[in-house]
Motif scaffolding. Structure first.
Motif, PDB file in Angstrom:
ATOM      1  N   HIS A 175     -68.087 -67.733  38.580  1.00 24.32           N
ATOM      2  CA  HIS A 175     -67.372 -68.982  38.830  1.00 24.32           C
ATOM      3  C   HIS A 175     -67.336 -69.813  37.552  1.00 24.32           C
ATOM      4  O   HIS A 175     -68.253 -69.721  36.737  1.00 24.32           O
ATOM      5  CB  HIS A 175     -68.111 -69.842  39.874  1.00 24.32           C
ATOM      6  CG  HIS A 175     -68.205 -69.244  41.218  1.00 24.32           C
ATOM      7  ND1 HIS A 175     -69.124 -68.276  41.538  1.00 24.32           N
ATOM      8  CD2 HIS A 175     -67.499 -69.478  42.336  1.00 24.32           C
ATOM      9  CE1 HIS A 175     -68.973 -67.938  42.807  1.00 24.32           C
ATOM     10  NE2 HIS A 175     -68.001 -68.659  43.314  1.00 24.32           N
TER      11      HIS A 175
ATOM     12  N   CYS B 292     -75.739 -62.991  40.539  1.00 32.42           N
ATOM     13  CA  CYS B 292     -75.940 -61.552  40.684  1.00 32.42           C
ATOM     14  C   CYS B 292     -76.959 -61.299  41.784  1.00 32.42           C
ATOM     15  O   CYS B 292     -78.078 -61.802  41.731  1.00 32.42           O
ATOM     16  CB  CYS B 292     -76.428 -60.970  39.361  1.00 32.42           C
ATOM     17  SG  CYS B 292     -76.880 -59.224  39.465  1.00 32.42           S
TER      18      CYS B 292
ATOM     19  N   GLU C 208     -64.346 -71.563  43.828  1.00 25.54           N
ATOM     20  CA  GLU C 208     -63.591 -70.310  43.892  1.00 25.54           C
ATOM     21  C   GLU C 208     -64.016 -69.368  42.767  1.00 25.54           C
ATOM     22  O   GLU C 208     -64.039 -69.766  41.599  1.00 25.54           O
ATOM     23  CB  GLU C 208     -62.085 -70.591  43.786  1.00 25.54           C
ATOM     24  CG  GLU C 208     -61.524 -71.375  44.949  1.00 25.54           C
ATOM     25  CD  GLU C 208     -61.540 -70.583  46.238  1.00 25.54           C
ATOM     26  OE1 GLU C 208     -61.271 -69.368  46.204  1.00 25.54           O
ATOM     27  OE2 GLU C 208     -61.817 -71.183  47.287  1.00 25.54           O
ATOM     28  N   PRO C 209     -64.328 -68.115  43.087  1.00 25.09           N
ATOM     29  CA  PRO C 209     -64.715 -67.181  42.022  1.00 25.09           C
ATOM     30  C   PRO C 209     -63.529 -66.823  41.128  1.00 25.09           C
ATOM     31  O   PRO C 209     -62.395 -66.744  41.587  1.00 25.09           O
ATOM     32  CB  PRO C 209     -65.218 -65.953  42.785  1.00 25.09           C
ATOM     33  CG  PRO C 209     -64.616 -66.053  44.140  1.00 25.09           C
ATOM     34  CD  PRO C 209     -64.376 -67.504  44.408  1.00 25.09           C
TER      35      PRO C 209
ATOM     36  N   ARG D  73     -65.217 -60.827  40.093  1.00 22.54           N
ATOM     37  CA  ARG D  73     -66.254 -60.171  40.890  1.00 22.54           C
ATOM     38  C   ARG D  73     -66.501 -58.806  40.286  1.00 22.54           C
ATOM     39  O   ARG D  73     -65.567 -58.116  39.882  1.00 22.54           O
ATOM     40  CB  ARG D  73     -65.776 -60.000  42.325  1.00 22.54           C
ATOM     41  CG  ARG D  73     -66.801 -59.390  43.235  1.00 22.54           C
ATOM     42  CD  ARG D  73     -66.109 -58.710  44.435  1.00 22.54           C
ATOM     43  NE  ARG D  73     -66.871 -57.569  44.848  1.00 22.54           N
ATOM     44  CZ  ARG D  73     -66.839 -56.352  44.309  1.00 22.54           C
ATOM     45  NH1 ARG D  73     -66.059 -56.081  43.326  1.00 22.54           N
ATOM     46  NH2 ARG D  73     -67.590 -55.383  44.776  1.00 22.54           N
TER      47      ARG D  73
ATOM     48  N   ASP E 294     -74.242 -56.792  42.848  1.00 26.55           N
ATOM     49  CA  ASP E 294     -72.953 -57.411  43.102  1.00 26.55           C
ATOM     50  C   ASP E 294     -72.963 -58.758  42.375  1.00 26.55           C
ATOM     51  O   ASP E 294     -73.926 -59.517  42.499  1.00 26.55           O
ATOM     52  CB  ASP E 294     -72.742 -57.622  44.605  1.00 26.55           C
ATOM     53  CG  ASP E 294     -71.368 -58.151  44.907  1.00 26.55           C
ATOM     54  OD1 ASP E 294     -70.387 -57.429  44.658  1.00 26.55           O
ATOM     55  OD2 ASP E 294     -71.260 -59.298  45.395  1.00 26.55           O
TER      56      ASP E 294
ATOM     57  N   LEU F 237     -70.755 -62.342  41.356  1.00 29.27           N
ATOM     58  CA  LEU F 237     -69.623 -63.259  41.483  1.00 29.27           C
ATOM     59  C   LEU F 237     -69.679 -64.229  40.312  1.00 29.27           C
ATOM     60  O   LEU F 237     -70.742 -64.799  40.036  1.00 29.27           O
ATOM     61  CB  LEU F 237     -69.682 -64.054  42.787  1.00 29.27           C
ATOM     62  CG  LEU F 237     -69.098 -63.405  44.021  1.00 29.27           C
ATOM     63  CD1 LEU F 237     -69.248 -64.339  45.224  1.00 29.27           C
ATOM     64  CD2 LEU F 237     -67.640 -63.028  43.833  1.00 29.27           C
TER      65      LEU F 237
ATOM     66  N   SER G 153     -69.084 -55.121  40.504  1.00 26.83           N
ATOM     67  CA  SER G 153     -70.110 -54.284  41.123  1.00 26.83           C
ATOM     68  C   SER G 153     -70.624 -53.391  40.010  1.00 26.83           C
ATOM     69  O   SER G 153     -69.826 -52.745  39.320  1.00 26.83           O
ATOM     70  CB  SER G 153     -69.497 -53.449  42.245  1.00 26.83           C
ATOM     71  OG  SER G 153     -70.459 -52.558  42.759  1.00 26.83           O
TER      72      SER G 153
END
Length: 140
Positions: free
Chosen positions: A119, A102, A125-126, A129, A115, A117, A131
């Protein structure tokens, strides 16, 4: 503004105000504008097929954003999510903890924007995601 709480203080506060998720999350790393939070995968986080459920991924993103905001503003249990947009991009690895990175993009007097992501641990690779915008209560 610098950090108002370190990772240990942050986890102690989360344990105090949200004991119902005490066993779910851990702070792996914390800096002035970024937190790495772990969702410790348990059976309750899984959906049929053994993958992590969407609500569990949302909870990780939300908790990471909340923790990041608290780390900067201090002990304020009443900070709340006002907006969330979340994209689920790929299936998480079955049985593997999820990690949320974050980033605090803006911290104002009344709003914070993050923001996030997510994993699977050990994967680049995420899987999702998000917001998030948090409302910060006025100083008392």
């Amino acid at each position: 503004m610098s950090l108002q709480m370190n990772a240990a203080e942050l986890m102690a506060f989360l344990d105090e105000v949200f004991p119902q998720v005490r066993e779910d999350f851990a702070v792996d790393d914390l800096s002035e504008n970024e937190i790495l939070m772990r969702l410790i995968i348990q059976d309750k986080h899984l959906r049929p097929g053994g993958t992590v459920s969407g609500p569990s991924m949302f909870a990780l993103a939300d908790c990471a954003a909340y923790a990041m905001v608290l780390a900067r503003i201090g002990r304020e249990a009443l900070a709340v999510t006002t907006t969330c947009s979340m994209d689920f991009m790929r299936k998480p690895v079955a049985g593997v903890d999820l990690l949320a990175t974050c980033r605090l993009l803006k911290l104002g007097r009344s709003l914070a924007v993050c923001d996030i992501l997510i994993h699977s641990a050990g994967q680049s690779e995420p899987v999702a995601r998000a917001s998030m915008t948090y409302s910060i209560p006025p100083a008392r």
